[in-house]
Design a protein around this motif. Sequence first.
Motif, PDB file in Angstrom:
ATOM      1  N   LYS A  33       0.798  -1.226   0.000  1.00 52.52           N
ATOM      2  CA  LYS A  33       0.000   0.000   0.000  1.00 52.52           C
ATOM      3  C   LYS A  33       0.831   1.276   0.000  1.00 52.52           C
ATOM      4  O   LYS A  33       0.296   2.373   0.080  1.00 52.52           O
ATOM      5  CB  LYS A  33      -0.944  -0.003   1.198  1.00 52.52           C
ATOM      6  CG  LYS A  33      -1.959  -1.131   1.126  1.00 52.52           C
ATOM      7  CD  LYS A  33      -2.883  -1.131   2.306  1.00 52.52           C
ATOM      8  CE  LYS A  33      -3.863  -2.285   2.198  1.00 52.52           C
ATOM      9  NZ  LYS A  33      -4.772  -2.333   3.343  1.00 52.52           N
ATOM     10  N   VAL A  34       2.147   1.153  -0.102  1.00 56.06           N
ATOM     11  CA  VAL A  34       3.033   2.322  -0.075  1.00 56.06           C
ATOM     12  C   VAL A  34       2.870   3.140  -1.350  1.00 56.06           C
ATOM     13  O   VAL A  34       2.834   2.590  -2.450  1.00 56.06           O
ATOM     14  CB  VAL A  34       4.508   1.874   0.100  1.00 56.06           C
ATOM     15  CG1 VAL A  34       5.458   3.026  -0.107  1.00 56.06           C
ATOM     16  CG2 VAL A  34       4.690   1.258   1.471  1.00 56.06           C
ATOM     17  N   LYS A  35       2.767   4.463  -1.174  1.00 60.02           N
ATOM     18  CA  LYS A  35       2.616   5.371  -2.317  1.00 60.02           C
ATOM     19  C   LYS A  35       3.757   6.376  -2.398  1.00 60.02           C
ATOM     20  O   LYS A  35       3.678   7.358  -3.118  1.00 60.02           O
ATOM     21  CB  LYS A  35       1.277   6.087  -2.226  1.00 60.02           C
ATOM     22  CG  LYS A  35       0.117   5.127  -2.340  1.00 60.02           C
ATOM     23  CD  LYS A  35      -1.207   5.822  -2.264  1.00 60.02           C
ATOM     24  CE  LYS A  35      -2.308   4.774  -2.360  1.00 60.02           C
ATOM     25  NZ  LYS A  35      -3.628   5.332  -2.289  1.00 60.02           N
ATOM     26  N   THR A  36       4.832   6.120  -1.688  1.00 59.70           N
ATOM     27  CA  THR A  36       5.994   7.001  -1.666  1.00 59.70           C
ATOM     28  C   THR A  36       6.665   7.025  -3.036  1.00 59.70           C
ATOM     29  O   THR A  36       6.852   5.985  -3.657  1.00 59.70           O
ATOM     30  CB  THR A  36       7.006   6.505  -0.605  1.00 59.70           C
ATOM     31  OG1 THR A  36       6.341   6.429   0.650  1.00 59.70           O
ATOM     32  CG2 THR A  36       8.210   7.417  -0.516  1.00 59.70           C
ATOM     33  N   ALA A  37       7.031   8.220  -3.485  1.00 61.69           N
ATOM     34  CA  ALA A  37       7.752   8.356  -4.753  1.00 61.69           C
ATOM     35  C   ALA A  37       9.169   7.832  -4.594  1.00 61.69           C
ATOM     36  O   ALA A  37       9.800   8.012  -3.555  1.00 61.69           O
ATOM     37  CB  ALA A  37       7.778   9.816  -5.189  1.00 61.69           C
ATOM     38  N   GLY A  38       9.659   7.169  -5.625  1.00 61.83           N
ATOM     39  CA  GLY A  38      11.023   6.672  -5.592  1.00 61.83           C
ATOM     40  C   GLY A  38      11.230   5.522  -6.547  1.00 61.83           C
ATOM     41  O   GLY A  38      10.419   5.270  -7.433  1.00 61.83           O
ATOM     42  N   VAL A  39      12.321   4.806  -6.346  1.00 65.53           N
ATOM     43  CA  VAL A  39      12.667   3.667  -7.183  1.00 65.53           C
ATOM     44  C   VAL A  39      12.813   2.433  -6.297  1.00 65.53           C
ATOM     45  O   VAL A  39      13.487   2.478  -5.271  1.00 65.53           O
ATOM     46  CB  VAL A  39      13.973   3.919  -7.976  1.00 65.53           C
ATOM     47  CG1 VAL A  39      14.372   2.688  -8.769  1.00 65.53           C
ATOM     48  CG2 VAL A  39      13.812   5.123  -8.896  1.00 65.53           C
ATOM     49  N   TYR A  40      12.174   1.355  -6.716  1.00 65.60           N
ATOM     50  CA  TYR A  40      12.271   0.077  -6.022  1.00 65.60           C
ATOM     51  C   TYR A  40      13.476  -0.678  -6.570  1.00 65.60           C
ATOM     52  O   TYR A  40      13.591  -0.881  -7.776  1.00 65.60           O
ATOM     53  CB  TYR A  40      10.998  -0.743  -6.228  1.00 65.60           C
ATOM     54  CG  TYR A  40       9.810  -0.177  -5.496  1.00 65.60           C
ATOM     55  CD1 TYR A  40       9.487  -0.618  -4.221  1.00 65.60           C
ATOM     56  CD2 TYR A  40       9.009   0.801  -6.074  1.00 65.60           C
ATOM     57  CE1 TYR A  40       8.391  -0.100  -3.541  1.00 65.60           C
ATOM     58  CE2 TYR A  40       7.915   1.324  -5.405  1.00 65.60           C
ATOM     59  CZ  TYR A  40       7.613   0.871  -4.137  1.00 65.60           C
ATOM     60  OH  TYR A  40       6.523   1.387  -3.461  1.00 65.60           O
ATOM     61  N   HIS A  41      14.364  -1.073  -5.670  1.00 63.12           N
ATOM     62  CA  HIS A  41      15.594  -1.786  -6.020  1.00 63.12           C
ATOM     63  C   HIS A  41      15.490  -3.230  -5.570  1.00 63.12           C
ATOM     64  O   HIS A  41      14.713  -3.556  -4.669  1.00 63.12           O
ATOM     65  CB  HIS A  41      16.794  -1.146  -5.306  1.00 63.12           C
ATOM     66  CG  HIS A  41      17.104   0.226  -5.773  1.00 63.12           C
ATOM     67  ND1 HIS A  41      18.276   0.552  -6.392  1.00 63.12           N
ATOM     68  CD2 HIS A  41      16.389   1.381  -5.726  1.00 63.12           C
ATOM     69  CE1 HIS A  41      18.296   1.826  -6.701  1.00 63.12           C
ATOM     70  NE2 HIS A  41      17.151   2.362  -6.305  1.00 63.12           N
ATOM     71  N   CYS A  42      16.318  -4.091  -6.149  1.00 64.12           N
ATOM     72  CA  CYS A  42      16.414  -5.478  -5.707  1.00 64.12           C
ATOM     73  C   CYS A  42      16.981  -5.490  -4.289  1.00 64.12           C
ATOM     74  O   CYS A  42      18.019  -4.873  -4.021  1.00 64.12           O
ATOM     75  CB  CYS A  42      17.325  -6.264  -6.651  1.00 64.12           C
ATOM     76  SG  CYS A  42      17.605  -7.970  -6.129  1.00 64.12           S
ATOM     77  N   ALA A  43      16.319  -6.195  -3.390  1.00 62.71           N
ATOM     78  CA  ALA A  43      16.769  -6.263  -1.996  1.00 62.71           C
ATOM     79  C   ALA A  43      18.066  -7.055  -1.854  1.00 62.71           C
ATOM     80  O   ALA A  43      18.771  -6.900  -0.862  1.00 62.71           O
ATOM     81  CB  ALA A  43      15.683  -6.886  -1.128  1.00 62.71           C
ATOM     82  N   ALA A  44      18.400  -7.872  -2.838  1.00 60.08           N
ATOM     83  CA  ALA A  44      19.613  -8.675  -2.760  1.00 60.08           C
ATOM     84  C   ALA A  44      20.844  -7.949  -3.285  1.00 60.08           C
ATOM     85  O   ALA A  44      21.921  -8.046  -2.703  1.00 60.08           O
ATOM     86  CB  ALA A  44      19.433  -9.980  -3.525  1.00 60.08           C
ATOM     87  N   CYS A  45      20.692  -7.201  -4.390  1.00 62.87           N
ATOM     88  CA  CYS A  45      21.884  -6.630  -5.038  1.00 62.87           C
ATOM     89  C   CYS A  45      21.795  -5.139  -5.332  1.00 62.87           C
ATOM     90  O   CYS A  45      22.728  -4.565  -5.884  1.00 62.87           O
ATOM     91  CB  CYS A  45      22.188  -7.389  -6.323  1.00 62.87           C
ATOM     92  SG  CYS A  45      20.994  -7.054  -7.640  1.00 62.87           S
ATOM     93  N   ASN A  46      20.673  -4.507  -5.003  1.00 66.05           N
ATOM     94  CA  ASN A  46      20.488  -3.074  -5.172  1.00 66.05           C
ATOM     95  C   ASN A  46      20.284  -2.633  -6.629  1.00 66.05           C
ATOM     96  O   ASN A  46      20.394  -1.468  -6.953  1.00 66.05           O
ATOM     97  CB  ASN A  46      21.638  -2.293  -4.531  1.00 66.05           C
ATOM     98  CG  ASN A  46      21.235  -0.878  -4.187  1.00 66.05           C
ATOM     99  OD1 ASN A  46      20.069  -0.609  -3.898  1.00 66.05           O
ATOM    100  ND2 ASN A  46      22.184   0.035  -4.224  1.00 66.05           N
ATOM    101  N   ASN A  47      19.999  -3.546  -7.520  1.00 65.05           N
ATOM    102  CA  ASN A  47      19.714  -3.213  -8.920  1.00 65.05           C
ATOM    103  C   ASN A  47      18.398  -2.431  -8.974  1.00 65.05           C
ATOM    104  O   ASN A  47      17.382  -2.906  -8.478  1.00 65.05           O
ATOM    105  CB  ASN A  47      19.600  -4.516  -9.724  1.00 65.05           C
ATOM    106  CG  ASN A  47      19.322  -4.303 -11.195  1.00 65.05           C
ATOM    107  OD1 ASN A  47      19.652  -3.269 -11.763  1.00 65.05           O
ATOM    108  ND2 ASN A  47      18.724  -5.310 -11.817  1.00 65.05           N
ATOM    109  N   PRO A  48      18.375  -1.221  -9.576  1.00 67.65           N
ATOM    110  CA  PRO A  48      17.119  -0.479  -9.707  1.00 67.65           C
ATOM    111  C   PRO A  48      16.154  -1.222 -10.631  1.00 67.65           C
ATOM    112  O   PRO A  48      16.523  -1.575 -11.753  1.00 67.65           O
ATOM    113  CB  PRO A  48      17.544   0.851 -10.326  1.00 67.65           C
ATOM    114  CG  PRO A  48      19.016   0.925 -10.136  1.00 67.65           C
ATOM    115  CD  PRO A  48      19.518  -0.479 -10.095  1.00 67.65           C
ATOM    116  N   LEU A  49      14.927  -1.450 -10.162  1.00 68.79           N
ATOM    117  CA  LEU A  49      13.986  -2.284 -10.906  1.00 68.79           C
ATOM    118  C   LEU A  49      12.742  -1.558 -11.401  1.00 68.79           C
ATOM    119  O   LEU A  49      12.410  -1.631 -12.581  1.00 68.79           O
ATOM    120  CB  LEU A  49      13.557  -3.470 -10.039  1.00 68.79           C
ATOM    121  CG  LEU A  49      14.663  -4.408  -9.572  1.00 68.79           C
ATOM    122  CD1 LEU A  49      14.133  -5.367  -8.517  1.00 68.79           C
ATOM    123  CD2 LEU A  49      15.245  -5.157 -10.758  1.00 68.79           C
TER     124      LEU A  49
END
Length: 132
Positions: A33-49
């Motif tokens: 339910k999060v509506k925060t602006a930003g970029v979701y990254h891979c939790a394992a390697c930090n790759n922007p997804l």
Amino acid sequence: MDNAEWKKRLSELQYKILREADTEDPWTGAYLKVKTAGVYHCAACNNPLFASGTKFNSKTGWPSFWQPVHPERVITRPDPRYNMERTEVLCAHCDGHLGHVFNDGPQPTGLRYCVNSVALYLRPSKDATDRP
């Protein structure tokens, strides 16, 4: 990185999902339910997804996006497990299991990347369309 290193780096649930292709229970993910602006990254390697501007409420119980930040950030492959025809989505950098992609999403792509929250890390920004 070998399995022992992944086990040290990830939580037990992250390991089960990212390395063993498990799935978190629906409606339980931290980013549902999060509506925060930003970029979701891979939790394992930090790759922007995924950019938050492509996130939508699919009413499926998992965070959903209609496209990745760049096509080369994710890879897909057939997932015949559980006698279902699905397409698995993986991080292109570390091969971490993210979830699945379906052809029932909104336009302009018509895709729904259904992703486990535990496989993601949100980097907030001022712009929901950020593209690293």
